[in-house]
Design an enzyme around this catalytic site. Structure first.
Site, PDB file in Angstrom:
ATOM      1  N   HIS A 261       0.849  -1.196   0.000  1.00 45.90           N
ATOM      2  CA  HIS A 261       0.000   0.000   0.000  1.00 45.90           C
ATOM      3  C   HIS A 261       0.878   1.237   0.000  1.00 45.90           C
ATOM      4  CE1 HIS A 261      -3.204   2.785   1.129  1.00 45.90           C
ATOM      5  NE2 HIS A 261      -4.042   1.841   0.756  1.00 45.90           N
ATOM      6  N   ASP A 317      -7.920  -5.038  -0.404  1.00 44.26           N
ATOM      7  CA  ASP A 317      -8.394  -5.852  -1.530  1.00 44.26           C
ATOM      8  C   ASP A 317      -7.993  -7.319  -1.422  1.00 44.26           C
ATOM      9  OD1 ASP A 317      -9.659  -3.833  -3.022  1.00 44.26           O
ATOM     10  OD2 ASP A 317      -7.696  -3.054  -3.588  1.00 44.26           O
TER      11      ASP A 317
HETATM   12  N1  COA Z   1       4.109  -7.057  -5.476  1.00 48.23           N
HETATM   13  C1  COA Z   1       5.437  -7.004  -5.771  1.00 48.23           C
HETATM   14  N2  COA Z   1       6.235  -6.014  -5.326  1.00 48.23           N
HETATM   15  C2  COA Z   1       5.670  -5.064  -4.537  1.00 48.23           C
HETATM   16  C3  COA Z   1       4.321  -5.081  -4.183  1.00 48.23           C
HETATM   17  C4  COA Z   1       3.538  -6.125  -4.697  1.00 48.23           C
HETATM   18  N3  COA Z   1       2.230  -6.193  -4.429  1.00 48.23           N
HETATM   19  N4  COA Z   1       4.046  -4.036  -3.413  1.00 48.23           N
HETATM   20  C5  COA Z   1       5.187  -3.363  -3.269  1.00 48.23           C
HETATM   21  N5  COA Z   1       6.177  -3.974  -3.948  1.00 48.23           N
HETATM   22  C6  COA Z   1       7.551  -3.539  -4.059  1.00 48.23           C
HETATM   23  C7  COA Z   1       7.582  -2.219  -4.810  1.00 48.23           C
HETATM   24  O1  COA Z   1       7.630  -2.405  -6.212  1.00 48.23           O
HETATM   25  C8  COA Z   1       8.827  -1.592  -4.258  1.00 48.23           C
HETATM   26  O2  COA Z   1       9.940  -2.207  -4.923  1.00 48.23           O
HETATM   27  P1  COA Z   1      11.265  -1.362  -5.252  1.00 48.23           P
HETATM   28  O3  COA Z   1      11.779  -0.878  -3.915  1.00 48.23           O
HETATM   29  O4  COA Z   1      12.154  -2.350  -5.917  1.00 48.23           O
HETATM   30  O5  COA Z   1      10.813  -0.240  -6.137  1.00 48.23           O
HETATM   31  C9  COA Z   1       8.833  -2.061  -2.820  1.00 48.23           C
HETATM   32  O6  COA Z   1       8.036  -3.244  -2.783  1.00 48.23           O
HETATM   33  C10 COA Z   1       8.319  -1.071  -1.816  1.00 48.23           C
HETATM   34  O7  COA Z   1       7.046  -0.668  -2.210  1.00 48.23           O
HETATM   35  P2  COA Z   1       6.289   0.512  -1.483  1.00 48.23           P
HETATM   36  O8  COA Z   1       7.039   1.782  -1.665  1.00 48.23           O
HETATM   37  O9  COA Z   1       5.964   0.075  -0.092  1.00 48.23           O
HETATM   38  O10 COA Z   1       4.939   0.556  -2.249  1.00 48.23           O
HETATM   39  P3  COA Z   1       4.614   1.356  -3.591  1.00 48.23           P
HETATM   40  O11 COA Z   1       4.135   2.694  -3.157  1.00 48.23           O
HETATM   41  O12 COA Z   1       5.727   1.265  -4.551  1.00 48.23           O
HETATM   42  O13 COA Z   1       3.403   0.522  -4.173  1.00 48.23           O
HETATM   43  C11 COA Z   1       1.201  -0.264  -4.497  1.00 48.23           C
HETATM   44  C12 COA Z   1       2.123   0.536  -3.593  1.00 48.23           C
HETATM   45  C13 COA Z   1      -0.196  -0.368  -3.862  1.00 48.23           C
HETATM   46  C14 COA Z   1       1.091   0.441  -5.862  1.00 48.23           C
HETATM   47  C15 COA Z   1       1.813  -1.670  -4.669  1.00 48.23           C
HETATM   48  O14 COA Z   1       1.958  -2.251  -3.412  1.00 48.23           O
HETATM   49  C16 COA Z   1       0.994  -2.562  -5.591  1.00 48.23           C
HETATM   50  O15 COA Z   1       1.039  -2.419  -6.810  1.00 48.23           O
HETATM   51  N6  COA Z   1       0.241  -3.523  -5.004  1.00 48.23           N
HETATM   52  C17 COA Z   1      -0.562  -4.447  -5.786  1.00 48.23           C
HETATM   53  C18 COA Z   1      -1.823  -3.787  -6.320  1.00 48.23           C
HETATM   54  C19 COA Z   1      -2.851  -3.575  -5.266  1.00 48.23           C
HETATM   55  O16 COA Z   1      -3.105  -4.424  -4.437  1.00 48.23           O
HETATM   56  N7  COA Z   1      -3.475  -2.393  -5.307  1.00 48.23           N
HETATM   57  C20 COA Z   1      -4.513  -2.001  -4.378  1.00 48.23           C
HETATM   58  C21 COA Z   1      -3.993  -0.956  -3.466  1.00 48.23           C
HETATM   59  S1  COA Z   1      -5.178  -0.590  -2.193  1.00 48.23           S
END
Ligand code: COA
Length: 380
Positions: A261, A317
């Site tokens: 998130h 979700d």
């Molecule tokens: N799957 C794989 N990798 C993930 C991940 C996931 N679900 N969620 C986070 N990561 C990775 C990111 O790509 C990031 O990697 P990096 O450091 O190599 O760039 C790292 O973990 C840290 O991520 P973070 O900064 O905590 O989150 P974010 O702001 O980059 O991403 C989301 C947030 C919601 C966009 C992301 O978690 C995601 O795409 N989740 C899946 C989709 C989803 O469930 N969406 C509903 C949101 S309510």
């Protein structure tokens, strides 16, 4: 001009003051008007939370009774709207339908548009009550089934299941559905809520503001993740396949849906609550298929990310789609359920925007060419 900076996607930029929702991402806490989501979901109905959001305080008993009876009185769909649902192109997504019905209601329902905090949003509660009827009716029509008129003796959640299945849900099912609506009702300044406030800031109607917000929610980066969690479960197929599936996904740099998130750096408090509902329903139906796969994903993916020095937890979700499936709801309705729930939150924000309005007018950082001499068409 000196060097200017900007935040892509306005990430972290404070765009307005708000008294509606507080999120503590580090601790995984969520509050509506100061009350914690855990307490609200345990003690209140969706209608009660809607009152809290729209009026800024919890209702007293007679206030809630009056509010509930008003909101329930708007549930049924006039013939014209049923006709519209019937004639909507069969290949269209129900979010497009919801958006169209919302715009249609604006001219169909008799109301006075008053651009003030006393705007009749609090009276025209059909925006909140009718969208669940639209979603349920859409689902029935596409399967060639008949419209089921709503009942006003059931909660918001129980009535939705009743209209969808033409069968009164048992109390646990109705209660869980109602709580799922609460868990999706509001969540601060996300893309759709911001959209609703931008449109409201132009002194447009609440119908146009909500219909625009629905357009923003429709996108899979916002409202559609739980549908994709279900696809992921189907792809994995069995708990024993989880490890290999996660390792492959990580290698291919695929996102694990429902995990992570932007704001929460702890487990999303809504995910904790929905997980309990999933367990309850799994026990009730003696079907742990979804629960076991999801818990295995949470553990394995959590460990793999921990090894890389990142803490990633389930978001709202992650478990909600599985709960809906056990309640007999098809994935195409997942985003419309989210949108129907969120209308109350959007309305609260629209009212708040109007209390102290200033039209939104940010700027962009211009990165195009400098002044360039014009070239006649035959010389280009
Ligand atoms: N799957 C794989 N990798 C993930 C991940 C996931 N679900 N969620 C986070 N990561 C990775 C990111 O790509 C990031 O990697 P990096 O450091 O190599 O760039 C790292 O973990 C840290 O991520 P973070 O900064 O905590 O989150 P974010 O702001 O980059 O991403 C989301 C947030 C919601 C966009 C992301 O978690 C995601 O795409 N989740 C899946 C989709 C989803 O469930 N969406 C509903 C949101 S309510």
């Amino acid at each position: 001009m000196g060097k200017q900076s900007y935040k892509k996607g306005l990430e972290g930029v404070i765009a307005a003051e708000s008294k509606i929702c507080r999120i503590n991402g580090e601790k995984g806490k969520l509050y509506f008007r100061g009350y914690s989501i855990e307490e609200l979901v345990e003690h209140c109905t969706y209608e009660e939370i809607t009152y809290l959001l729209l009026y800024g305080m919890l209702p007293k008993k007679p206030e809630l009774e009056d509010f509930s009876s008003r909101i329930r009185s708007f549930r049924s769909l006039p013939e014209q709207i049923r006709q519209m649902i019937h004639e909507f192109p069969s290949g269209a997504h129900p979010m497009e339908l919801l958006q169209s019905v919302m715009s249609y209601l604006s001219s169909y329902v008799s109301h006075k548009i008053q651009h003030s905090i006393y705007c009749n949003c609090r009276d025209t509660l059909h925006q909140i009550s009718q969208m669940t009827t639209v979603a349920a009716t859409f689902a029935r029509f596409r399967e060639g089934k008949k419209y089921v008129p709503p009942r006003d003796d059931l909660s918001h959640g129980a009535n939705f299941l009743y209209m969808l299945h033409d069968r009164e849900p048992d109390p646990i099912e109705g209660d869980i559905m109602d709580k799922c609506f609460i868990l999706h009702v509001e969540h601060g300044f996300n893309a759709s809520t911001f959209t609703s406030r931008v449109v409201a800031s132009t002194m447009s109607t609440c119908y146009c503001s909500i219909s625009a917000a629905m357009g923003a929610l429709y996108g899979f980066l916002h409202g559609g993740a739980n549908e994709r969690v279900l696809e992921m479960i189907e792809e994995i197929g069995d708990k024993k396949n989880v490890k290999d599936w996660i390792d492959k996904s990580l290698k291919e740099k695929r996102k694990v849906m429902g995990m992570g998130h932007r704001v929460y750096k702890a487990k999303d408090p809504r995910a904790k609550v929905i997980e309990k509902y999933l367990y309850q329903l799994s026990e009730k139906y003696n079907n742990f298929y979804y629960y076991e796969i999801l818990k295995e994903i949470e553990d394995v993916f959590g460990d793999r990310m921990k090894d890389k020095g990142k803490l990633i937890y389930p978001n709202v979700d992650f478990f909600s789609g599985a709960v809906y499936r056990l309640l007999g709801i098809k994935p195409i309705l997942f985003t419309p359920i989210f949108a129907s729930a969120r209308i109350a939150g959007w309305l609260a924000h629209i009212l708040e925007q109007r209390e102290d309005n200033r039209i939104f007018r940010p700027r962009s950082l211009y990165t195009g060419p400098e002044e360039t001499p014009f070239v006649q068409i035959d010389k280009r």
